[in-house]
Design a protein around this motif. Structure first.
Motif, short mmCIF file in Angstrom:
data_model
loop_
_atom_site.label_atom_id
_atom_site.label_comp_id
_atom_site.label_asym_id
_atom_site.label_seq_id
_atom_site.Cartn_x
_atom_site.Cartn_y
_atom_site.Cartn_z
N LEU A 11 45.05 45.72 51.08
CA LEU A 11 45.55 44.56 50.34
C LEU A 11 44.40 43.83 49.64
O LEU A 11 44.53 43.36 48.52
CB LEU A 11 46.26 43.59 51.30
CG LEU A 11 47.55 44.10 51.93
CD1 LEU A 11 48.09 43.06 52.91
CD2 LEU A 11 48.59 44.41 50.86
N GLY A 12 43.26 43.78 50.33
CA GLY A 12 42.07 43.14 49.76
C GLY A 12 41.66 43.84 48.47
O GLY A 12 41.24 43.19 47.51
N MET A 13 41.82 45.17 48.44
CA MET A 13 41.44 45.92 47.24
C MET A 13 42.38 45.58 46.08
O MET A 13 41.94 45.49 44.93
CB MET A 13 41.44 47.41 47.55
CG MET A 13 40.37 47.75 48.58
SD MET A 13 40.12 49.51 48.81
CE MET A 13 40.98 49.81 50.32
N THR B 228 52.54 39.01 53.59
CA THR B 228 51.38 38.27 53.11
C THR B 228 51.68 37.54 51.80
O THR B 228 50.78 36.96 51.21
CB THR B 228 50.20 39.22 52.88
OG1 THR B 228 50.65 40.27 52.02
CG2 THR B 228 49.73 39.85 54.18
N VAL C 105 49.58 50.63 54.07
CA VAL C 105 48.45 49.90 53.51
C VAL C 105 47.99 48.91 54.59
O VAL C 105 48.80 48.27 55.24
CB VAL C 105 48.83 49.20 52.19
CG1 VAL C 105 49.97 48.21 52.39
CG2 VAL C 105 47.65 48.49 51.56
N ASP C 106 46.68 48.84 54.85
CA ASP C 106 46.21 47.87 55.84
C ASP C 106 45.62 46.66 55.11
O ASP C 106 45.67 46.58 53.88
CB ASP C 106 45.22 48.52 56.82
CG ASP C 106 43.88 48.83 56.17
OD1 ASP C 106 43.73 48.62 54.96
OD2 ASP C 106 42.99 49.29 56.90
N SER C 107 45.08 45.73 55.88
CA SER C 107 44.66 44.48 55.25
C SER C 107 43.50 44.71 54.27
O SER C 107 43.40 44.05 53.26
CB SER C 107 44.29 43.45 56.31
OG SER C 107 43.32 43.97 57.18
N ALA C 108 42.66 45.70 54.58
CA ALA C 108 41.57 46.00 53.64
C ALA C 108 42.14 46.54 52.33
O ALA C 108 41.64 46.26 51.24
CB ALA C 108 40.61 46.99 54.26
N LEU D 138 43.66 42.72 45.68
CA LEU D 138 43.22 41.39 45.22
C LEU D 138 42.00 41.50 44.31
O LEU D 138 41.87 40.77 43.34
CB LEU D 138 42.89 40.49 46.42
CG LEU D 138 44.10 40.02 47.21
CD1 LEU D 138 43.66 39.28 48.47
CD2 LEU D 138 44.98 39.11 46.35
N ILE D 139 41.11 42.45 44.66
CA ILE D 139 39.93 42.66 43.82
C ILE D 139 40.36 43.15 42.44
O ILE D 139 39.87 42.69 41.40
CB ILE D 139 38.96 43.67 44.49
CG1 ILE D 139 38.41 43.06 45.78
CG2 ILE D 139 37.83 44.04 43.54
CD1 ILE D 139 37.57 44.01 46.61
N LEU E 12 51.85 38.54 49.04
CA LEU E 12 51.06 39.03 47.91
C LEU E 12 51.98 39.66 46.87
O LEU E 12 51.58 39.87 45.72
CB LEU E 12 50.02 40.05 48.38
CG LEU E 12 48.89 39.47 49.22
CD1 LEU E 12 47.92 40.54 49.64
CD2 LEU E 12 48.15 38.39 48.43
N PHE F 2 40.90 50.83 54.73
CA PHE F 2 39.49 50.46 54.58
C PHE F 2 38.63 51.63 54.10
O PHE F 2 37.75 51.46 53.27
CB PHE F 2 38.97 49.95 55.93
CG PHE F 2 37.52 49.60 55.92
CD1 PHE F 2 37.08 48.49 55.21
CD2 PHE F 2 36.61 50.38 56.60
CE1 PHE F 2 35.74 48.17 55.20
CE2 PHE F 2 35.26 50.05 56.58
CZ PHE F 2 34.84 48.94 55.88
N MET G 52 54.40 44.72 54.22
CA MET G 52 53.07 44.09 54.22
C MET G 52 52.94 43.14 53.03
O MET G 52 52.42 42.02 53.17
CB MET G 52 51.96 45.15 54.11
CG MET G 52 51.54 45.77 55.42
SD MET G 52 50.89 44.59 56.60
CE MET G 52 49.17 44.51 56.07
N LEU H 74 52.13 37.27 44.15
CA LEU H 74 50.86 37.16 43.45
C LEU H 74 50.61 38.36 42.54
O LEU H 74 50.01 38.25 41.48
CB LEU H 74 49.74 37.06 44.49
CG LEU H 74 48.47 36.35 44.09
CD1 LEU H 74 48.72 34.89 43.83
CD2 LEU H 74 47.43 36.51 45.20
N GLU I 131 41.73 40.28 40.49
CA GLU I 131 40.65 39.44 40.00
C GLU I 131 40.01 40.06 38.75
O GLU I 131 39.77 39.39 37.75
CB GLU I 131 39.60 39.28 41.13
CG GLU I 131 38.35 38.51 40.73
CD GLU I 131 38.58 37.00 40.74
OE1 GLU I 131 39.60 36.57 41.31
OE2 GLU I 131 37.73 36.28 40.17
#
Lengths: 99, 708
Positions: A58-60, A91, A53-56, A62-63, A93, A22, A87, A96, A66
């Protein structure tokens, strides 16, 4: 987290090292900005030297994904191992972000 | 005084009008010379300041400030009686004025004087004769600083209180006690749950609910990100769950429904990982689906295993699908769900704990005591290595299913049928219905009214009586009548008597005066009472079985003593020690050694009486009274010490654990002169009785080895 961007014409490679969590979201946004300004056609995130890597984090990813889809460049992730690989698998991912 | 445009002085470097808070600021002008007061006042008025008051000297100034604190002071240094320096010092010493801007004006201007002015706490300095634009510029600057800081502080305070409110709201989403109670009784399980929001506010949540046909559902989820944004996403996910009650029996469909309604509502890069499982409590089948949550762990059975919780997190891809998988959660097994901070946090050596590390810790914690409190022990170890402020929310939830068979945990049956509990209640008691519901697997409960009990006691034999529950809701006298009927032999054997209280009585309430009674606050609910009674009955059955085995065993073939035994009072401790010692031909050394260890566990551990304190109590003859007082107090009432007995070829290993803070054992154990001292004598005595005595943890764990 530390990173280095290697560019070879339209191909970019971001080599990460350390942990992606994060607290890294500012530098991560900086990477995305540099990629956006650099006329990239394809970019690979090299996670070989990333320990965690934490969930935040992973969110990055995804950004980034996108942004790639919107701007019409290709993003792929390679080299994940250990916790990072599990991880991505947990998930789903990894599918993806496979490219 | 009214001012015209021509009269006003422009403030240097400033074009726009003063902000409203600044122009209406209250300025106090302190000067002993009327002409100076007037001049400064006029200058301020022309600069747009209307709220100006005056003081004639230092004393007058302090008096006025005490009545109403201004926003800024313009202070003369050389005044009769109290000087400007003294005014500064006094204002700075008072916390309410320690940050008040003080603008000092003075005619004499040496370097020393300037230093002195700042040393006593002035904010700024202007020299006489006063240059009006300069004075105004400085006044404006300090007032603006003050207002900016004030509004920033206000803003920060508001953010803090909003974060706190969000944290509390997030807490309020956690399942209520009565829901947990219901789930526990449906699942014939105890739930151990920990939840700690990080200071930054994360997005963790867990919950459970009963479902039709003896099923129950349980979920854990983690919304990414921190702060109010993450909390809002958590609220929205929680609210969305309520819309899909019809899908709650089908985990994959439930996750898919949540996902499709939430895609697009979370910010880019935000999502939620989740696990949802449904347990059929009759067939013990567990159906579950995952959306990328950390893999839950099943333990307590023959092998620790993880569940495949992989899946696309909620709110990323509209078309995500989820898959139902099945496993089993048998009686005697536990399901453990947790948030990622538990595996992502660092060990003291800087490496990540990881899933393997967590499983290793879990297995260790499981061995250290009862399965139902494994997570507590695991987290204790986890927090030892962590900062006070976790980087993320922590959730750890375990569903411990009660063991049904004659295994090590269940109440053992014997030839005379399962153990029995008699509950003596009163018509109209708020707990009247409880006793019907006390029935637990392997335990028969008979409910009776006081009027009928003699009849019942006459009809029954006491062979299997393993606990008596007395309803104390009607007060002391009724409870006393009920207590008087209990068979003295049952009490003498250490049979547990549980007195159910209606709430927490005052410490001098006579109802707390019963000896050898365990108190239970009935408001904790029937599920908690059931577990309490079942555990007490189980303890007693175990001790009776061991006693019988010891009595009937041949001298050269010691009976099986393996197991965990709990004790809560000094009497129980001594009885246990005497019993274990019967295994030896010469029981005295083992009896003495064990009594010392067990009594220490009660007095210093369960009741937290310090070593020095105990010495004083003994000297004053007050130890027994203090022990009784603490045993009955709410704080210590529910505490137990335990001993795990392990029988090896020719030695017995006793591991005594108490819930206390421990002590500096090194100081006692290594002291050869310990025998001569007032404190620590017991430890040295115990040490002499065992072939090995090792203190562990903080000193609240001791392992004693006795060679047969």
């Amino acid at each position: 987290m530390e990173y280095r961007i290697d560019k070879n014409n339209g191909d970019a490679k971001v080599v990460f090292s350390g942990d992606i969590t994060f607290s890294e979201n500012v530098s991560f946004r900086q990477i995305l900005k540099e990629l956006a300004e650099g006329n990239v056609e394809a970019c690979t995130f090299d996670l070989t030297d990333v320990g965690m890597v934490d969930s935040a984090g992973l969110g990055m990813f995804l950004i980034a994904k996108e942004q790639a889809d919107t701007a019409g460049w290709k993003l792929s992730v390679t080299g994940a191992q250990g916790h990072v690989a599990s991880m991505l698998k947990l998930t789903k991912l990894s599918d993806l972000l496979a490219g | 005084m009214t001012e015209t445009a021509q009269d006003s002085i422009p403030v240097p470097g400033r074009n726009e009008a003063l902000p409203e808070g600044v122009s209406s600021a209250h300025i106090l002008v302190v000067d002993d010379m009327p002409i100076m007061r007037k001049m400064i006042g006029m200058c301020l008025h022309r600069g747009g300041f209307a709220n100006v008051t005056y003081a004639e000297d230092g004393d007058d100034a302090l008096k006025q400030i005490a009545a109403s604190i201004p926003d800024l002071i313009i202070l003369d240094i050389n005044m009769p009686r109290l000087s400007g320096y003294d005014v500064c010092r006094q204002l700075r010493a008072d916390p309410t004025t320690s940050r008040l801007p003080i603008l000092v004006q003075s005619a004499s201007e040496t370097a020393e004087e300037r230093v002195e002015v700042f040393a006593v706490g002035a904010t700024d300095f202007v020299s006489k004769p006063i240059n009006h634009p300069e004075l105004l510029a400085r006044v404006c600057m300090h007032l603006e600083n003050r207002f900016l800081i004030r509004s920033l502080t206000d803003f920060q305070d508001r953010m803090q209180s909003e974060l706190k409110m969000a944290r509390e709201m997030q807490h309020s989403l956690l399942p209520e006690n009565d829901v947990i109670e219901t789930v526990q009784s449906v699942g014939d399980a105890s739930i151990e749950a920990f939840y700690k929001a990080s200071s930054e506010l994360g997005g963790d949540l867990w919950g459970a609910w009963p479902l039709p046909d003896d099923r129950l559902g349980i979920y854990v989820l983690d919304v990414t990100g921190h702060g109010v944004g993450a909390a809002l996403n958590t609220f929205s996910l929680h609210a969305t769950m309520a819309r899909f009650d019809d899908k709650k029996t089908d985990p994959a469909a439930f996750l898919a429904s949540l996902n499709s309604s939430l895609v697009g509502t979370f910010q880019l890069g935000r999502f939620a990982t989740m696990f949802y499982g449904v347990l059929d409590c009759k067939t013990h089948e567990l159906t579950y689906a995952g959306a990328g949550a950390p893999r839950p762990i099943i333990f307590g059975g023959s092998k620790v295993r993880t569940l495949d919780s992989s899946g696309l997190p909620i709110a990323i891809v509209k078309s995500a699908t989820y898959e139902n998988l099945t496993d089993r959660l048998e009686p005697g097994e536990s399901l453990f769900c947790y948030s990622d901070v538990l595996i992502e946090a660092e060990k003291p050596d800087g490496s990540m704990i990881g899933e393997d590390g967590l499983i290793e810790w879990l297995e260790h914690a499981l061995q250290q005591g009862e399965r139902q409190s494994t997570i507590g022990r695991l987290l204790e170890r986890f927090f030892e290595g962590q900062d006070e402020h976790l980087p993320d929310d922590l959730t750890a939830v375990a569903v411990h299913r009660v063991a049904h068979d004659n295994g090590r945990e269940g109440a053992e049956t014997n030839d005379n049928g399962p153990p029995k509990v008699v509950a003596v209640t009163t018509d109209g008691s708020p707990f009247f219905d409880y006793y019907e519901k006390l029935q637990a697997p392997g335990l028969v409960v008979e409910r009776t009214l006081l009027a009928d009990i003699e009849d019942i006691l006459r009809k029954r034999d006491h062979v299997n009586l393993s606990a008596v529950v007395i309803d104390g809701a009607a007060g002391f006298e009724t409870a006393q009548r009920k207590h008087a009927i209990i068979d003295p032999e049952f009490l003498e054997d250490g049979g547990p008597v549980i007195l159910v209280l209606d709430g927490e009585p005052d410490h001098d309430d006579p109802i707390l005066s019963f000896n050898r009674v365990k108190y239970f606050n009935g408001q904790k609910g029937v599920g908690a009472l059931r577990r309490f009674v079942a555990q007490e009955a189980d303890d007693f059955v175990r001790v009776c079985a061991l006693r019988a085995a010891l009595e009937s065993s041949a001298p050269d073939a010691p009976p099986d003593m393996n197991g965990v035994f709990r004790f809560a009072s000094r009497r129980e401790a001594q009885k246990l020690a005497m019993m274990f010692s019967q295994v030896c031909n010469d029981p005295m050394p083992l009896a003495i050694g064990l009594s010392e260890l067990f009594l220490n566990a009660i007095e210093h551990g369960c009741l937290e009486i310090g070593h020095n304190q105990k010495g004083e109590l003994i000297e004053n003859g007050e130890l027994a009274a203090e022990v009784a007082r603490r045993r009955n107090s709410k704080e210590y009432r529910d505490r137990y010490a335990s001993v795990q007995v392990q029988q090896c070829e020719n030695e017995l290993v006793f591991r005594v654990t108490d819930p206390g803070p421990g002590f500096d054992f090194a100081a006692y154990i290594g002291d050869v002169n310990g025998h001569e001292k007032k404190h620590g004598r017991g430890i040295v005595m115990a040490k002499g009785c065992f072939s090995r005595l090792v203190y562990q943890g903080n000193g609240n764990e001791v392992e004693a080895v006795f060679v047969l």
